[in-house]
Scaffold this motif. Structure first.
Motif, short mmCIF file in Angstrom:
data_model
loop_
_atom_site.label_atom_id
_atom_site.label_comp_id
_atom_site.label_asym_id
_atom_site.label_seq_id
_atom_site.Cartn_x
_atom_site.Cartn_y
_atom_site.Cartn_z
N LEU A 34 1.07 -0.74 0.06
CA LEU A 34 0.53 -0.32 0.00
C LEU A 34 1.15 1.26 0.05
O LEU A 34 0.56 1.84 -0.74
CB LEU A 34 -1.02 0.01 1.39
CG LEU A 34 -1.68 1.30 1.44
CD1 LEU A 34 -2.76 1.52 -0.03
CD2 LEU A 34 -2.50 0.83 3.01
N ARG A 35 1.74 0.96 0.96
CA ARG A 35 2.70 2.50 0.96
C ARG A 35 3.04 2.28 -0.55
O ARG A 35 3.70 3.74 -0.62
CB ARG A 35 4.18 2.26 2.18
CG ARG A 35 4.94 3.43 2.05
CD ARG A 35 6.35 3.24 1.20
NE ARG A 35 6.26 1.71 1.47
CZ ARG A 35 7.88 0.73 1.79
NH1 ARG A 35 7.91 1.08 0.32
NH2 ARG A 35 7.98 -0.40 2.03
N SER A 36 4.13 1.47 -1.75
CA SER A 36 4.53 1.90 -2.13
C SER A 36 3.35 2.20 -3.16
O SER A 36 3.89 2.76 -4.27
CB SER A 36 4.76 0.36 -3.36
OG SER A 36 3.67 -0.27 -3.51
N VAL A 37 2.24 1.87 -3.79
CA VAL A 37 1.70 2.32 -4.39
C VAL A 37 0.93 4.03 -4.41
O VAL A 37 0.95 4.69 -4.86
CB VAL A 37 0.15 1.43 -4.27
CG1 VAL A 37 -1.13 1.84 -4.95
CG2 VAL A 37 0.02 -0.19 -4.58
N LEU A 38 1.32 4.19 -2.52
CA LEU A 38 0.38 5.89 -2.80
C LEU A 38 1.74 7.21 -2.64
O LEU A 38 1.61 8.38 -2.75
CB LEU A 38 0.17 5.61 -1.13
CG LEU A 38 -1.41 4.66 -0.84
CD1 LEU A 38 -1.69 5.03 0.77
CD2 LEU A 38 -2.69 5.58 -1.90
N GLU A 39 2.84 6.37 -2.81
CA GLU A 39 4.15 7.33 -2.96
C GLU A 39 4.25 7.92 -4.13
O GLU A 39 4.22 7.62 -5.41
CB GLU A 39 5.25 6.07 -2.85
CG GLU A 39 5.84 5.72 -1.81
CD GLU A 39 7.07 4.78 -1.78
OE1 GLU A 39 7.14 4.72 -2.78
OE2 GLU A 39 7.67 4.27 -0.95
N GLY A 40 4.57 9.42 -3.59
CA GLY A 40 4.06 10.50 -5.05
C GLY A 40 2.82 10.94 -5.24
O GLY A 40 2.97 10.96 -6.45
N ARG A 41 1.97 10.04 -4.52
CA ARG A 41 0.49 10.42 -4.93
C ARG A 41 -0.42 11.53 -4.92
O ARG A 41 -1.44 11.76 -5.45
CB ARG A 41 -0.17 9.12 -4.74
CG ARG A 41 -0.21 7.74 -5.65
CD ARG A 41 -0.57 7.86 -7.14
NE ARG A 41 -0.45 6.44 -7.37
CZ ARG A 41 -1.04 6.61 -8.91
NH1 ARG A 41 -1.46 7.51 -9.42
NH2 ARG A 41 -0.86 5.61 -9.85
N GLY A 42 -0.10 12.15 -3.75
CA GLY A 42 -0.09 13.81 -3.58
C GLY A 42 -1.78 13.12 -2.57
O GLY A 42 -2.51 14.01 -2.52
N ILE A 43 -2.17 12.55 -1.85
CA ILE A 43 -3.36 11.72 -1.15
C ILE A 43 -3.12 12.43 0.13
O ILE A 43 -2.36 12.34 1.02
CB ILE A 43 -3.15 10.24 -1.35
CG1 ILE A 43 -3.16 9.28 -2.35
CG2 ILE A 43 -4.34 10.05 -0.34
CD1 ILE A 43 -4.31 9.48 -3.70
N GLU A 44 -3.60 13.69 -0.14
CA GLU A 44 -3.52 14.06 1.39
C GLU A 44 -4.63 13.36 2.83
O GLU A 44 -3.59 14.15 3.98
CB GLU A 44 -4.52 15.83 1.28
CG GLU A 44 -4.26 16.85 2.16
CD GLU A 44 -4.68 17.94 1.67
OE1 GLU A 44 -4.31 19.52 1.78
OE2 GLU A 44 -5.23 17.93 0.42
N TYR A 45 -4.65 12.55 3.01
CA TYR A 45 -5.00 11.94 4.02
C TYR A 45 -5.42 10.91 3.27
O TYR A 45 -6.20 10.49 2.14
CB TYR A 45 -6.26 12.35 4.68
CG TYR A 45 -7.92 12.49 4.24
CD1 TYR A 45 -8.52 11.64 3.80
CD2 TYR A 45 -8.00 14.08 3.41
CE1 TYR A 45 -9.64 11.45 3.44
CE2 TYR A 45 -9.23 14.25 2.96
CZ TYR A 45 -10.48 13.37 2.87
OH TYR A 45 -11.14 12.91 2.24
N VAL A 46 -5.83 9.32 4.77
CA VAL A 46 -6.24 8.30 4.49
C VAL A 46 -7.07 8.05 5.67
O VAL A 46 -6.60 8.24 6.30
CB VAL A 46 -4.98 7.21 3.89
CG1 VAL A 46 -5.62 6.02 3.48
CG2 VAL A 46 -4.36 7.04 2.82
N TYR A 47 -8.41 8.40 5.30
CA TYR A 47 -9.58 7.64 5.93
C TYR A 47 -9.74 6.24 5.77
O TYR A 47 -10.10 5.37 4.97
CB TYR A 47 -10.65 8.20 6.13
CG TYR A 47 -11.71 7.70 6.96
CD1 TYR A 47 -11.90 6.76 7.35
CD2 TYR A 47 -11.85 9.28 7.95
CE1 TYR A 47 -13.23 6.83 8.27
CE2 TYR A 47 -12.94 9.21 9.05
CZ TYR A 47 -13.69 7.44 9.16
OH TYR A 47 -14.42 7.72 10.34
#
Length: 385
Positions: free
Chosen positions: A170-183
């Protein structure tokens, strides 16, 4: 003659302009206008939550929020993988109803390839100034089980016909994506190990250290806060979720823990924790610390703050170490709330907002891939003297 020349010149100019235009590039396709924030709900319901209808209930709550005008200048997308094994769809929910933006092959929702594709589609089809992500499914925190077929096995995030995604994935997928928060609208994900793994991919994480009841968060109340996306909005969304369960008259249903985690403080928290762990080798002192799985003192989901403070006290460490730890913990957990008990069975002695894995023997550190986590490398390894 001059008027003839002027007419001829004008006609020639018009012809040249038209010719140049026809030889140029085609007019670009109109681009979608940017929203203030696009929120994606990644809904993996190919499990008992889907067969029980929890996904359709939550979609109805989202539609209610949209009908009430809660989207404002934002956009709400849902990647919905249903339990009937039909093709997952990326849909947009607006006050006019639901629009299908894309469809996908069934059975791969818990893979990096699928999540990457959906996130790409989100930015292409619903561009925004900022983005928020809601993870909807089953989950069991940091446990590194990868894509395991046996449905009875624990999972990190997702349960897609028994398959799930590791937190490191999950961390590798979200890297550099600019996702401000994860709920995380799922169980057991407010662990210090998960938060630390995701600290560089998002600014805030909202989740529960314990099991969440089947209904999850109240989307009809929370969509406007998810669209807002500020820290105050996220605290309000977490509060709404907690209040929903804390107000239950049946004590067996009055069960919930919620936390909002600021990831920019996690490096300081790691340093403060490592300072204590360096001085407290295994085995750990026995103490009845809150366990969010309701079992023995050791386990996958022990209250993090309560445990480290008990460890510090039992080892008679310099009080300044605990003070530094608690100050860093307060900067990290900006909101925490818990009912008195879980399912009217297991008491919550002290809810710090985060859980952690506690083990007595150094050979236990490799259980469920714990030694593959950054928290283990940077913090817990100092325990292993």
């Amino acid at each position: 003659m001059k008027w003839i020349i002027r007419i001829f010149s004008g006609l020639l100019c018009s012809w040249l302009c038209a010719s140049l235009a026809s030889c140029g590039h085609d007019s670009p396709e109109p681009q979608p206008s940017k929203a203030s924030r696009t929120v994606l709900v990644y809904m993996v319901a190919t499990n008992n939550l889907g067969t029980d209808g929890a996904d359709t209930d939550d979609l109805a709550e989202m539609q209610k929020a949209a009908d009430n005008g809660d989207l404002g200048s934002g956009r709400l997308l849902v990647y919905h993988a249903p339990a009937d094994a039909s093709a997952p769809r990326l849909i947009e929910i607006t006050a006019k109803g639901q629009t299908v933006l894309n469809t996908y092959e069934s059975g791969t929702s818990a893979t990096a390839a699928r999540m990457n594709l959906v996130l790409d589609d989100m930015k292409a089809l619903a561009p925004a100034e900022s983005y928020g992500l809601v993870l909807w499914s089953h989950a069991t925190g940091w446990l590194q089980d990868g894509i395991v077929e046996e449905a009875v096995q624990p999972r990190s995030f997702g349960s897609d016909f028994g398959k799930r995604m590791n937190i490191t994935t999950l961390r590798s997928v979200l890297e550099g994506r600019g996702i401000e928060y994860v709920y995380v609208d799922a169980c057991y994900m407010a662990t210090v190990e998960v938060a630390y793994e995701l600290r560089n991919v998002t600014t805030h994480i909202v989740g529960s250290a314990s099991e969440l009841p089947r209904d999850g968060m109240p989307y009809d109340l929370n969509v406007k806060h998810l669209i807002g996306g500020t820290r105050d909005n996220l605290v309000k969304a977490a509060t709404n979720t907690f209040d929903l369960y804390n107000s239950k008259e049946d004590p067996q249903l009055r069960t919930c823990t919620m936390a909002v985690i600021a990831t920019d403080a996690l490096d300081d928290l790691a340093a403060a924790t490592a300072g204590i762990y360096r001085l407290t080798p295994l085995p750990h002192p026995g103490k009845d610390v809150t366990n969010y799985r309701g079992t023995a003192r050791q386990g996958y989901s022990i209250d993090f703050g309560e445990y480290v403070n008990a460890l510090s006290t039992a080892s008679s460490l310099e009080p300044s170490l605990a003070d530094s730890f608690n100050a860093a913990l307060a900067r990290t957990v900006v909101y925490a709330a818990a009912t008195d008990k879980l399912w009217d069975m297991w008491p919550i002695h002290n809810h710090s907002g985060l859980s952690t894995y506690v083990f007595n023997n150094s050979t236990d550190y490799s259980i469920k891939g714990y030694d593959t986590l950054e928290w283990f490398d940077d913090v817990v390894s100092h325990h292993l003297h």
